[in-house]
Design a protein around this motif. Structure first.
Motif, PDB file in Angstrom:
ATOM      1  N   ARG A 122       0.830  -1.211   0.000  1.00 27.53           N
ATOM      2  CA  ARG A 122       0.000   0.000   0.000  1.00 27.53           C
ATOM      3  C   ARG A 122       0.862   1.257   0.000  1.00 27.53           C
ATOM      4  NH1 ARG A 122      -3.893  -2.179   4.897  1.00 27.53           N
ATOM      5  NH2 ARG A 122      -4.732  -3.997   3.794  1.00 27.53           N
ATOM      6  N   HIS A 123       2.154   1.102   0.085  1.00 29.71           N
ATOM      7  CA  HIS A 123       3.083   2.218   0.012  1.00 29.71           C
ATOM      8  C   HIS A 123       4.146   1.886  -1.026  1.00 29.71           C
ATOM      9  CE1 HIS A 123       4.938  -0.649   2.832  1.00 29.71           C
ATOM     10  NE2 HIS A 123       6.090  -0.230   2.313  1.00 29.71           N
ATOM     11  N   GLU A 124       4.892   2.886  -1.472  1.00 23.52           N
ATOM     12  CA  GLU A 124       5.919   2.651  -2.479  1.00 23.52           C
ATOM     13  C   GLU A 124       7.209   2.131  -1.847  1.00 23.52           C
ATOM     14  OE1 GLU A 124       6.923   5.552  -5.361  1.00 23.52           O
ATOM     15  OE2 GLU A 124       4.851   5.889  -5.997  1.00 23.52           O
ATOM     16  N   ILE A 148       2.422   6.908   0.183  1.00 28.79           N
ATOM     17  CA  ILE A 148       1.615   6.574  -0.976  1.00 28.79           C
ATOM     18  C   ILE A 148       2.214   7.214  -2.231  1.00 28.79           C
ATOM     19  CG2 ILE A 148      -0.645   6.894  -2.050  1.00 28.79           C
ATOM     20  CD1 ILE A 148      -0.628   4.815   0.133  1.00 28.79           C
ATOM     21  N   ALA A 149       2.836   8.373  -2.077  1.00 28.44           N
ATOM     22  CA  ALA A 149       3.291   9.136  -3.229  1.00 28.44           C
ATOM     23  C   ALA A 149       4.593   8.643  -3.825  1.00 28.44           C
ATOM     24  CB  ALA A 149       3.429  10.612  -2.841  1.00 28.44           C
ATOM     25  N   HIS A 176       3.618   1.153  -7.877  1.00 31.08           N
ATOM     26  CA  HIS A 176       2.650   2.249  -7.844  1.00 31.08           C
ATOM     27  C   HIS A 176       1.387   1.738  -7.156  1.00 31.08           C
ATOM     28  CE1 HIS A 176       4.259   4.942 -11.392  1.00 31.08           C
ATOM     29  NE2 HIS A 176       5.050   4.939 -10.333  1.00 31.08           N
ATOM     30  N   SER A 178      -1.257   3.120  -6.599  1.00 28.44           N
ATOM     31  CA  SER A 178      -2.466   3.618  -7.267  1.00 28.44           C
ATOM     32  C   SER A 178      -2.956   2.662  -8.350  1.00 28.44           C
ATOM     33  CB  SER A 178      -2.179   4.978  -7.904  1.00 28.44           C
ATOM     34  OG  SER A 178      -1.233   4.850  -8.960  1.00 28.44           O
ATOM     35  N   SER A 180      -1.634   2.617 -11.389  1.00 31.33           N
ATOM     36  CA  SER A 180      -1.205   3.161 -12.673  1.00 31.33           C
ATOM     37  C   SER A 180       0.191   2.669 -13.010  1.00 31.33           C
ATOM     38  CB  SER A 180      -1.207   4.690 -12.619  1.00 31.33           C
ATOM     39  OG  SER A 180      -0.590   5.230 -13.775  1.00 31.33           O
ATOM     40  N   SER A 184       6.057   8.346 -14.120  1.00 33.76           N
ATOM     41  CA  SER A 184       5.966   9.778 -13.868  1.00 33.76           C
ATOM     42  C   SER A 184       7.226  10.467 -14.382  1.00 33.76           C
ATOM     43  CB  SER A 184       5.818  10.038 -12.372  1.00 33.76           C
ATOM     44  OG  SER A 184       7.013   9.648 -11.690  1.00 33.76           O
ATOM     45  N   SER A 212       2.269  -2.830 -10.622  1.00 35.87           N
ATOM     46  CA  SER A 212       0.963  -2.664  -9.986  1.00 35.87           C
ATOM     47  C   SER A 212       0.622  -4.019  -9.377  1.00 35.87           C
ATOM     48  CB  SER A 212      -0.096  -2.241 -11.009  1.00 35.87           C
ATOM     49  OG  SER A 212      -0.311  -3.274 -11.962  1.00 35.87           O
TER      50      SER A 212
END
Length: 225
Positions: A122-124, A148-149, A176, A178, A180, A184, A212
């Motif tokens: 759930r985190h990078e 998360i970012a 990621h 998210s 996706s 980036s 993912s």
């Protein structure tokens, strides 16, 4: 009903001794770790209910904190710590698998290694595989963890580890949460920086994967290295 009142074939510990560890179901294994259930459920029943909440997925269970586990009736701090400890042992065992048996020949080969550690987080996190001249893994490591970012990468630490393990090439990856798979601007920037730094040390960046839950993006496959 406690375990002692169950038929002998259904008692996890006895079944382990009589039939071997491979004969046990996931819920029976978890029941042994917990040792007991609660007033309304046997250890096996409680274990089955806990596993159902994570789709019977051990990796998903490992993401639960001690506090999350204690929300189940009958799971106190001691049981929660026992569960978390057993799952962490499993994670460390995976990290210590004999590396010279794993040879990377494609992005999919690398993905199969990375997804064990990254796909459900759930985190990078940012990971690296250190390879020898035959593209066999000599070491794998998590370099950073983020929110998360993002997960911040220290390129100096990356190549210091590469030199310590006498690696001739590396493959890096991050996830990621998210879902996706689109890289980036920062993903592209750090990839270029790692590749350029590697040239000076003659340590080649073979690929950068973004994962993912169910798929991945390869910089090498997309000719972006």
């Amino acid at each position: 009903m406690s375990i002692k009142f169950l038929a002998e074939d259904d008692r996890p510990r006895e079944k382990f001794l009589l039939k071997g560890k491979n004969a046990l179901s996931d819920s029976e294994l978890l029941a042994i770790i917990m040792g007991s259930g609660n007033r309304d459920e046997s250890a096996v029943e409680l274990a089955r209910r806990i596993l159902e909440t994570v789709d019977n997925n051990w990796h998903q269970l490992s993401l639960l904190s001690v506090q999350d586990l204690m929300k189940f009736k009958g799971v106190g701090e001691a049981k929660a710590i026992s569960i978390a400890t057993a799952l962490e042992i499993g994670n460390r065992k995976a990290l210590q698998e004999v590396p010279d048996k794993i040879q990377i020949g494609s992005s999919n080969d690398a993905y199969k290694v990375f997804k064990v550690f990254l796909s459900e987080l759930r985190h990078e996190e940012f990971w690296v595989l250190f390879l020898n001249q035959s593209n066999k893994i000599i070491h794998k490591s998590c370099l950073s963890q983020g929110g998360i970012a993002q997960a911040v990468v220290d390129i100096r630490l990356l190549f210091r580890s590469a030199l310590e393990h006498v690696a001739t090439s590396i493959i890096v990856a991050h996830n990621h949460p998210s879902g996706s798979l689109k890289p980036s601007a920062e993903d592209i920037k750090i990839t270029k920086e790692i590749k350029e730094a590697g040239k000076l040390l003659k340590i080649e960046l073979l690929d950068h994967l973004i994962l993912s839950q169910k798929s991945y993006f390869s910089f090498a496959d997309e000719n972006m290295l």
